[in-house]
Design a protein around this motif. Structure first.
Motif, PDB file in Angstrom:
ATOM      1  N   VAL A  91      -5.887  -4.319  -5.403  1.00  0.00           N
ATOM      2  CA  VAL A  91      -6.284  -4.081  -4.256  1.00  0.00           C
ATOM      3  C   VAL A  91      -6.548  -5.081  -3.334  1.00  0.00           C
ATOM      4  O   VAL A  91      -6.069  -5.142  -1.947  1.00  0.00           O
ATOM      5  CB  VAL A  91      -7.754  -3.154  -4.106  1.00  0.00           C
ATOM      6  N   ILE A 110      -2.694   4.841  -7.738  1.00  0.00           N
ATOM      7  CA  ILE A 110      -2.927   4.369  -6.135  1.00  0.00           C
ATOM      8  C   ILE A 110      -2.186   5.127  -5.163  1.00  0.00           C
ATOM      9  O   ILE A 110      -0.823   5.402  -5.603  1.00  0.00           O
ATOM     10  CB  ILE A 110      -2.941   2.697  -5.847  1.00  0.00           C
ATOM     11  N   ILE A 115      -7.839   6.060  -5.753  1.00  0.00           N
ATOM     12  CA  ILE A 115      -7.534   5.296  -6.943  1.00  0.00           C
ATOM     13  C   ILE A 115      -8.310   6.047  -7.997  1.00  0.00           C
ATOM     14  O   ILE A 115      -9.368   6.528  -7.860  1.00  0.00           O
ATOM     15  CB  ILE A 115      -8.205   3.720  -6.881  1.00  0.00           C
ATOM     16  N   LEU A 128       0.804  -1.191  -0.002  1.00  0.00           N
ATOM     17  CA  LEU A 128      -0.033  -0.092  -0.071  1.00  0.00           C
ATOM     18  C   LEU A 128       0.728   1.124  -0.094  1.00  0.00           C
ATOM     19  O   LEU A 128       1.755   1.408   0.733  1.00  0.00           O
ATOM     20  CB  LEU A 128      -0.993   0.022   1.197  1.00  0.00           C
ATOM     21  N   ASP A 166      -8.228   0.917   4.567  1.00  0.00           N
ATOM     22  CA  ASP A 166      -7.647  -0.434   4.757  1.00  0.00           C
ATOM     23  C   ASP A 166      -8.317  -0.696   5.934  1.00  0.00           C
ATOM     24  O   ASP A 166      -8.455   0.054   7.184  1.00  0.00           O
ATOM     25  CB  ASP A 166      -6.274   0.168   5.102  1.00  0.00           C
ATOM     26  N   VAL A 169     -13.179  -6.849  -1.939  1.00  0.00           N
ATOM     27  CA  VAL A 169     -12.857  -5.410  -2.002  1.00  0.00           C
ATOM     28  C   VAL A 169     -13.918  -4.497  -1.800  1.00  0.00           C
ATOM     29  O   VAL A 169     -14.790  -4.676  -2.784  1.00  0.00           O
ATOM     30  CB  VAL A 169     -11.927  -5.131  -3.149  1.00  0.00           C
ATOM     31  N   ARG A 193      -9.502  -4.708  -8.777  1.00  0.00           N
ATOM     32  CA  ARG A 193      -9.740  -5.612  -7.436  1.00  0.00           C
ATOM     33  C   ARG A 193      -8.728  -6.664  -7.331  1.00  0.00           C
ATOM     34  O   ARG A 193      -8.487  -7.031  -6.040  1.00  0.00           O
ATOM     35  CB  ARG A 193     -11.193  -6.378  -7.879  1.00  0.00           C
TER      36      ARG A 193
END
Length: 305
Positions: free
Chosen positions: A146, A193, A180, A88, A171, A157, A143
């Motif tokens: 993430v 992202i 995003i 991330l 998160d 997700v 998807r």
């Protein structure tokens, strides 16, 4: 809904013909334009005020631009094996993914099961098969990305969608928001992202007269599109002179709309791309770019106003 490639898309070569690009790019641009005009504000952590009920007239304010240091670019080749290094994005980090619109990380049947009901409905409403499959490919890849970043199944997700391709997700481990954005350009789909609001812009020369369009004009348009996306189409008149400088990395002070950091992205041929972020960036992870990719543009002063 099936993700099976139709013969029209499967037969497309990597270098699109002018006739093919005229149909698909014109339709894509028209769709994106309608989507951007219809989408209003998001309630992301950017602090931008919602304009869902009333949209005030655009105002011209005193804006300035300052050249900034370019971040470190780290390119990685695209693979159906999720990169081990990918995590991330933290503060001052940007993660970019670039892939051809027919690319999927899993078999089409598996990716089809990941889509939400609302995503399936949006896909159904697209005006033609090419745009529909492009939308589905983008959502499947989002998807997949993430899901790996959050350690969950792609179908689980929880994407918050404002009706366009500007998404956010939280998160579940710490509640932090992730922004995003998705942009389309010719054969390419680009996903950005970050831990801060962002917007992407990709410009592909249209057939015919635009083939002679100066590269600096395409670059200005990509910057403008990225900033508009980041601002959620807020009613602000942007001084185009500030978007025409040679510097590949600069900060824009847009008065009541805050400070935004603009970065040109390396692309192939005459394609131009840019990203606008609400915070400075020092590291950019670029998945889907060749290993030797470097930022080509060099800093230069802005023209006298």
């Amino acid at each position: 809904m099936s993700l099976d490639p139709d013969p029209e898309i499967a037969a497309l070569p990597s270098a699109r013909s002018r006739d093919d690009s005229r149909d698909s790019n014109a339709a894509a641009d028209a769709l994106d334009a309608r989507g951007r005009m219809s989408r209003l504000a998001s309630d992301m952590e950017s602090g931008l005020e919602s304009t869902a009920h009333t949209t005030p007239p655009a105002r011209t304010t005193a804006h300035t631009a300052i050249v900034t240091d370019e971040p470190a670019f780290t390119p990685y080749p695209l693979s159906r094996h999720f990169p081990r290094h990918a995590a991330l994005p933290r503060a001052r980090e940007l993660q970019l993914w670039r892939f051809r619109r027919e690319w999927l990380p899993v078999p089409v049947q598996e990716g089809d099961t990941w889509l939400s009901r609302s995503e399936r409905e949006r896909a159904r409403l697209h005006p033609n098969a090419a745009l529909r499959k492009r939308f589905i490919s983008a959502r499947v890849v989002v998807r997949w990305i993430v899901g790996h970043l959050l350690g969950c199944e792609p179908r689980d997700v929880d994407l918050h969608d404002n009706g366009g391709d500007r998404l956010r997700v939280r998160d579940p481990r710490d509640g932090h928001g992730i922004a995003i954005d998705i942009a389309y350009g010719g054969i390419w789909i680009v996903i950005g992202i970050a831990a801060t609001p962002l917007g992407l812009g990709v410009v592909v020369p249209a057939p015919g007269f635009a083939l002679d369009e100066p590269s600096d004009e395409s670059r200005r348009r990509a910057r403008h599109d990225s900033l508009r996306s980041a601002l959620r189409d807020a009613p602000v008149v942007i001084d185009q002179l500030l978007l025409s400088g040679e510097a590949a990395s600069f900060a824009l002070d847009l008065a009541e709309h805050g400070e935004w950091h603009m970065l040109d992205l390396p692309m192939d041929g005459q394609v131009r791309a840019a990203v606008a972020l609400a915070q400075p960036v020092t590291n950019v992870w670029m998945i889907g770019w060749p290993k030797r990719t470097k930022q080509a543009a060099s800093p230069a002063a802005y023209p006298e106003r």
